[in-house]
Design an enzyme around this catalytic site. Sequence first.
Site, PDB file in Angstrom:
ATOM      1  CG  HIS A 137       3.867  -7.931  31.125  1.00 20.74           C
ATOM      2  ND1 HIS A 137       3.342  -6.826  31.775  1.00 20.74           N
ATOM      3  CD2 HIS A 137       3.301  -9.015  31.727  1.00 20.74           C
ATOM      4  CE1 HIS A 137       2.497  -7.222  32.703  1.00 20.74           C
ATOM      5  NE2 HIS A 137       2.468  -8.551  32.718  1.00 20.74           N
ATOM      6  CB  CYS A 146      -4.529 -15.797  42.187  1.00 25.35           C
ATOM      7  SG  CYS A 146      -5.567 -15.318  40.822  1.00 25.35           S
ATOM      8  CB  CYS A 163      -9.304 -18.564  38.770  1.00 23.31           C
ATOM      9  SG  CYS A 163      -8.461 -16.987  39.033  1.00 23.31           S
ATOM     10  CG  HIS A 219      -5.308 -16.520  36.285  1.00 24.14           C
ATOM     11  ND1 HIS A 219      -5.251 -16.117  37.596  1.00 24.14           N
ATOM     12  CD2 HIS A 219      -4.247 -15.951  35.660  1.00 24.14           C
ATOM     13  CE1 HIS A 219      -4.179 -15.362  37.772  1.00 24.14           C
ATOM     14  NE2 HIS A 219      -3.567 -15.240  36.619  1.00 24.14           N
ATOM     15  CE  LYS A 224      -5.728 -10.884  31.796  1.00 21.30           C
ATOM     16  NZ  LYS A 224      -6.338 -11.994  32.477  1.00 21.30           N
ATOM     17  CE  LYS A 241       4.438 -17.213  27.722  1.00 23.54           C
ATOM     18  NZ  LYS A 241       4.673 -18.371  28.584  1.00 23.54           N
TER      19      LYS A 241
HETATM   20  N1  MSP Z   1       4.177 -10.963  43.149  1.00 23.92           N
HETATM   21  C1  MSP Z   1       2.948 -10.243  43.307  1.00 23.92           C
HETATM   22  C2  MSP Z   1       3.170  -8.958  44.068  1.00 23.92           C
HETATM   23  C3  MSP Z   1       3.772  -9.105  45.416  1.00 23.92           C
HETATM   24  S1  MSP Z   1       4.045  -7.568  46.175  1.00 23.92           S
HETATM   25  C4  MSP Z   1       4.518  -7.950  47.715  1.00 23.92           C
HETATM   26  C5  MSP Z   1       2.376  -9.924  41.926  1.00 23.92           C
HETATM   27  N2  MSP Z   1       3.226 -10.010  40.908  1.00 23.92           N
HETATM   28  S2  MSP Z   1       2.845  -9.703  39.374  1.00 23.92           S
HETATM   29  O1  MSP Z   1       4.045  -9.946  38.627  1.00 23.92           O
HETATM   30  O2  MSP Z   1       1.680 -10.419  39.003  1.00 23.92           O
HETATM   31  O3  MSP Z   1       2.479  -8.172  39.310  1.00 23.92           O
HETATM   32  C6  MSP Z   1       3.414  -7.214  39.742  1.00 23.92           C
HETATM   33  C7  MSP Z   1       2.849  -5.824  39.618  1.00 23.92           C
HETATM   34  O4  MSP Z   1       2.614  -5.545  38.238  1.00 23.92           O
HETATM   35  C8  MSP Z   1       1.506  -5.671  40.329  1.00 23.92           C
HETATM   36  O5  MSP Z   1       1.421  -4.424  40.969  1.00 23.92           O
HETATM   37  C9  MSP Z   1       0.507  -5.747  39.199  1.00 23.92           C
HETATM   38  O6  MSP Z   1      -0.676  -5.049  39.465  1.00 23.92           O
HETATM   39  C10 MSP Z   1       1.308  -5.084  38.090  1.00 23.92           C
HETATM   40  N3  MSP Z   1       0.820  -5.473  36.782  1.00 23.92           N
HETATM   41  C11 MSP Z   1       0.785  -6.721  36.240  1.00 23.92           C
HETATM   42  N4  MSP Z   1       0.201  -6.647  35.019  1.00 23.92           N
HETATM   43  C12 MSP Z   1      -0.157  -5.371  34.741  1.00 23.92           C
HETATM   44  C13 MSP Z   1      -0.762  -4.698  33.669  1.00 23.92           C
HETATM   45  N5  MSP Z   1      -1.172  -5.328  32.582  1.00 23.92           N
HETATM   46  N6  MSP Z   1      -0.909  -3.354  33.777  1.00 23.92           N
HETATM   47  C14 MSP Z   1      -0.476  -2.638  34.858  1.00 23.92           C
HETATM   48  N7  MSP Z   1       0.092  -3.246  35.892  1.00 23.92           N
HETATM   49  C15 MSP Z   1       0.251  -4.606  35.874  1.00 23.92           C
HETATM   50  O7  MSP Z   1       1.221  -9.568  41.851  1.00 23.92           O
END
Ligand code: MSP
Length: 474
Positions: free
Chosen positions: A20, A133, A147, A150, A293, A296
């Site tokens: 996304h 998480c 949580c 979530h 936020k 879905k």
């Molecule tokens: N898999 C872990 C990270 C492991 S790093 C060794 C994870 N994955 S994630 O898919 O949830 O998030 C990946 C990255 O995207 C994270 O840095 C997270 O902060 C960022 N973001 C996820 N949603 C976001 C927003 N809505 N806005 C900005 N960044 C976002 O965490």
Amino acid sequence: MKNEKFYITTAIDYINAKPHIGHAYEKVAVDVLARFWAEKFGRDKVRFLTGTDEHGAKIAKAAEASGKPIEDFARETAASFSFAWDQLNVGYDRFIRTTDADHIKKSQELITKIKDNGYLYEGEYSGYYCVACETFYTQTDAPNHICPVHKTELEFLKEKNWFLKIQDFLPAITKKIKSDELKIWPVERKNEILSLLEQGFHDIAISRPSVKWGIPLPWDESQTIYVWVEALMNYVTGAKSGKQDFWPADIHIIGKDIIKFHCIIWPAILLAADLELPKQVVVHGYLTVGGEKMSKSVGNVVDPNDWVAKYGSDAVRYLLLREVPFGDDGDVSEEKLKARYEGELANGLGNLVSRVTTLIEKHLDGKLPGGKPKALEGDEGIGERLENFAFHDALAKIWQWVAWSNKAVDENKLWDLVKTDKEKFTEICGQVASAIVSIAIQLKPFLPETSEKILQIIQAEKITKSEPLFPKIQ
Ligand code: MSP
């Protein structure tokens, strides 16, 4: 920065769902820095790592729900991430998947080293776990076993695990963070981590007996490595490029939700394995879409490909970096994208280039008397802004030049001036053409496609009227 090499990473994304716009935000920011350093130090000095986090209960659950074999599910979803980054011109050097063979080997090697160094012990753990998480929560952090992220009910788990003696490293980590040997940006996040460290930190389980979809502990195949532990290790696996090893990382760029993992747990793992710490962790904020936020159920999850298909990758890159000061939370939406597209991109930059190239073609036969226009001297602080992660400010500054150039065309009424004072007309065309070259050069890391198009037009042997850089959206 006087580095021999420059190694920069993004967080690796969970593949339980498609990419996304929040994921895209981080990848684009890192791409801009990587391109900036590549330009400055040479492409071969820079390594840019991104990828996907594929193990653990959460992914296993998503795969099961999809009805596909887990390997197929993982491959397809991981490909949707690399595809999205390719669409956005995110020029990573490697797209690492935690299911890659070299990563499995490296994780096992590192965890064995930590055990041999005497930093692991076996224990029993009972506590409340959030699968989304992939983390345990204490009563204080999650009152009533809900949580905090979530808002779902936590799962009670009682397991035998291997634990890392994290206590052994906390004083050293605190010291390194305080002295900026391990720099955390922005300073608010540094203070947040220091206050967490002050409160004390539990030893953490580094293995899970109940999770099958993971990397087995080499000495106890009934357990897999805790997904967060091996996910972090991707940065070390991915540092290898042929014979060269880029570790330690110069910058890990991550979102604010995962700083504890990157600023406490990861340094402890590295110290336990006798490895150097990253030099800096840079933390960005969270994006909402249309004030909410992304979820879905709200139906506001933005697939970056949709925006790229409609507005082009440079416009999406521009929106993400211009809209929100890095480090802060912020909001994006298609309305905002459209407004910036029509205003700053089409009417601002696009119009400038089209007007000036038209005038030069029509009245100067496509040639400036001084030859091909050259950039003006200096970068007016763009580099400094990037070193401080002020992407939005760097773009604002570049758009001041766009405004200045458009104003020069308007105020001098170039289309009339050509009839009354050709010499002055020619001089101003030359100045504005040089400003356009400067703009294009400074825009290179931000809007690589647009920058290249502009340079091709404005530095051609014979300048001809440009096609619209940002055509009308149908
Ligand atoms: N898999 C872990 C990270 C492991 S790093 C060794 C994870 N994955 S994630 O898919 O949830 O998030 C990946 C990255 O995207 C994270 O840095 C997270 O902060 C960022 N973001 C996820 N949603 C976001 C927003 N809505 N806005 C900005 N960044 C976002 O965490």
